[in-house]
Design an enzyme around this catalytic site. Structure first.
Site, PDB file in Angstrom:
ATOM      1  N   ALA A  14     -12.866   0.926   4.086  1.00  0.00           N
ATOM      2  CA  ALA A  14     -11.481   2.044   3.265  1.00  0.00           C
ATOM      3  C   ALA A  14     -10.466   1.704   3.387  1.00  0.00           C
ATOM      4  O   ALA A  14      -9.485   2.849   2.445  1.00  0.00           O
ATOM      5  CB  ALA A  14     -11.942   3.930   3.318  1.00  0.00           C
ATOM      6  N   ASP A  15      -9.503   0.927   3.694  1.00  0.00           N
ATOM      7  CA  ASP A  15      -8.432   0.457   4.032  1.00  0.00           C
ATOM      8  C   ASP A  15      -8.075  -0.983   4.317  1.00  0.00           C
ATOM      9  O   ASP A  15      -7.387  -1.264   5.112  1.00  0.00           O
ATOM     10  CB  ASP A  15      -7.902   1.698   4.850  1.00  0.00           C
ATOM     11  CG  ASP A  15      -6.408   1.028   4.381  1.00  0.00           C
ATOM     12  OD1 ASP A  15      -5.898   0.938   2.873  1.00  0.00           O
ATOM     13  OD2 ASP A  15      -5.046   1.800   5.034  1.00  0.00           O
ATOM     14  N   PHE A  16      -8.874  -1.696   3.924  1.00  0.00           N
ATOM     15  CA  PHE A  16      -9.635  -3.412   4.319  1.00  0.00           C
ATOM     16  C   PHE A  16      -8.810  -4.731   3.871  1.00  0.00           C
ATOM     17  O   PHE A  16      -9.176  -4.059   2.602  1.00  0.00           O
ATOM     18  CB  PHE A  16     -11.082  -3.966   4.219  1.00  0.00           C
ATOM     19  CG  PHE A  16     -11.421  -4.278   4.542  1.00  0.00           C
ATOM     20  CD1 PHE A  16     -11.785  -4.614   6.183  1.00  0.00           C
ATOM     21  CD2 PHE A  16     -11.310  -6.044   4.321  1.00  0.00           C
ATOM     22  CE1 PHE A  16     -12.115  -6.245   6.794  1.00  0.00           C
ATOM     23  CE2 PHE A  16     -11.486  -7.119   4.610  1.00  0.00           C
ATOM     24  CZ  PHE A  16     -12.001  -7.178   6.651  1.00  0.00           C
ATOM     25  N   ASN A  52      -5.245  -4.300   7.937  1.00  0.00           N
ATOM     26  CA  ASN A  52      -5.204  -3.848   9.232  1.00  0.00           C
ATOM     27  C   ASN A  52      -7.033  -5.144   8.793  1.00  0.00           C
ATOM     28  O   ASN A  52      -7.282  -5.004  10.195  1.00  0.00           O
ATOM     29  CB  ASN A  52      -5.756  -2.443   8.472  1.00  0.00           C
ATOM     30  CG  ASN A  52      -5.445  -1.684   8.441  1.00  0.00           C
ATOM     31  OD1 ASN A  52      -4.286  -1.668   9.509  1.00  0.00           O
ATOM     32  ND2 ASN A  52      -5.596  -0.866   7.102  1.00  0.00           N
ATOM     33  N   ARG A  62       1.297  -0.852   0.232  1.00  0.00           N
ATOM     34  CA  ARG A  62      -0.018  -0.004  -0.030  1.00  0.00           C
ATOM     35  C   ARG A  62       0.724   1.247  -0.073  1.00  0.00           C
ATOM     36  O   ARG A  62       2.061   0.931   1.177  1.00  0.00           O
ATOM     37  CB  ARG A  62      -0.982   0.051   1.015  1.00  0.00           C
ATOM     38  CG  ARG A  62      -2.061   0.870   0.971  1.00  0.00           C
ATOM     39  CD  ARG A  62      -2.818   1.125   0.176  1.00  0.00           C
ATOM     40  NE  ARG A  62      -3.925   1.745   0.647  1.00  0.00           N
ATOM     41  CZ  ARG A  62      -5.251   1.700   0.377  1.00  0.00           C
ATOM     42  NH1 ARG A  62      -5.812   0.738   1.000  1.00  0.00           N
ATOM     43  NH2 ARG A  62      -5.665   2.673   0.203  1.00  0.00           N
TER      44      ARG A  62
END
Length: 309
Positions: A205-207, A211, A11
């Site tokens: 939104a950042d899965f 996380n 990312r």
């Protein structure tokens, strides 16, 4: 990292990690707990430095970031959305250290990230991951207002989902490689947004990679809600699809949905819009940070998605 292109991160970073004063962190912990604890470095997030420590029989995580805003959102998420089907570590305290960095103390969730799990061990957790995504999508967002990213009080910053999706069309693309083409893609994203469903639900939104924690059988924690928003839950599916080229955990999740939940990946136009929105945001942030290689990678991914429209 497992299964990624070694030339690119899983990312792309959008903020430098903080230079922290361990004395400031230790002092804050003494102030809060009345004891001197031993801070042990652990695997860090993209923007934060992280440590764990024990107090009695309990284990905690201390994270430090240049900004405290995301930690306030973590606290909001843990208070309002944590449930048996959606384990979010409870936040004990958050705020600002004496050195100016933000801090967050939370209970430690056991397990490893999906990104850290060996690829051969991923299949048993794919169904639990899908179940957690469903739990996020049906979470009760209560009386919170607005769309898009929400603030520390839980209110979204946009008047509509379409407004959030279309925002990239107003970005300044000067200085970005292929700026005219990028602006065209941003315009197409805004046009596609007009046809996207007006849904207002919880979105992480950042899965999908670092996380989500697992013990190899179940999901033990969903962390880092700094990007969380209100909108269409398919945005989380789109995030998995966008980043699938780099990590086995993303690729295997994408294949799982294609085989077992084809209903979630059948609207190619909506998913393309969401992937463009995710990618163009990354292109812009990487350009602002001067992360040129990262910008080029995200731009190539956006072009590949745009070519299918």
């Amino acid at each position: 990292m497992n299964g990624e292109n070694p030339a690119a991160p899983d990312r792309l970073p959008v903020m430098q990690k903080p230079d922290i004063s361990l004395a400031a962190a230790a002092g804050k912990l003494r102030q809060l707990t009345g004891e001197t604890v031993r801070l042990v470095p652990i695997t860090e997030g993209e923007d934060s430095r992280a440590f764990h420590y024990s107090l009695g029989n309990e284990r905690f995580v201390l994270r430090v970031n240049r900004s405290a805003d995301g930690f306030a959102k973590d606290a909001y998420a843990s208070r309002h959305f944590s449930a048996p089907a959606l384990p979010i570590p409870a936040v004990v305290a958050h705020g600002v250290l004496d050195d100016g960095n933000g801090f967050c103390i939370s209970h430690m969730a056991e397990g490893v990230t999906l990104q850290g799990l060996p690829p051969q061990d991923l299949p048993p957790v794919l169904a639990p991951v899908a179940n957690v995504l469903q739990a996020i999508a049906v979470s009760d967002i209560g009386s919170a207002r607005g769309y898009g990213p929400f603030d520390a009080s839980g209110n979204g910053l946009n008047a509509s989902w379409q407004e959030f999706l279309s925002a990239v069309s107003a970005y300044d693309w000067d200085g970005v490689t292929g700026g005219d083409q990028v602006a065209d893609m941003a315009g197409r994203c805004a046009e596609l947004a007009r046809h996207c469903p007006d849904v207002r639900a919880l979105v992480h939104a950042d899965f999908g990679s670092n996380n989500v924690l697992t013990d190899g059988r179940r999901i033990t924690g969903v962390i880092d809600w700094s990007e969380a928003m209100y909108g269409d839950p398919l945005y989380d599916i789109a995030n998995i699809l966008f980043w699938r080229p780099w990590l086995d955990c993303m690729e295997q999740q994408a294949r799982y949905f294609e085989v077992h939940r084809p209903d979630l990946v059948q609207d190619k136009t909506v998913l393309a819009c969401y992937q463009l929105r995710i990618g163009l945001q990354q292109v812009h942030e990487s350009a602002v940070d001067g992360a040129i290689d990262d910008m080029h990678w995200a731009l190539q991914r956006c072009r590949a998605i745009d070519s299918l429209l």
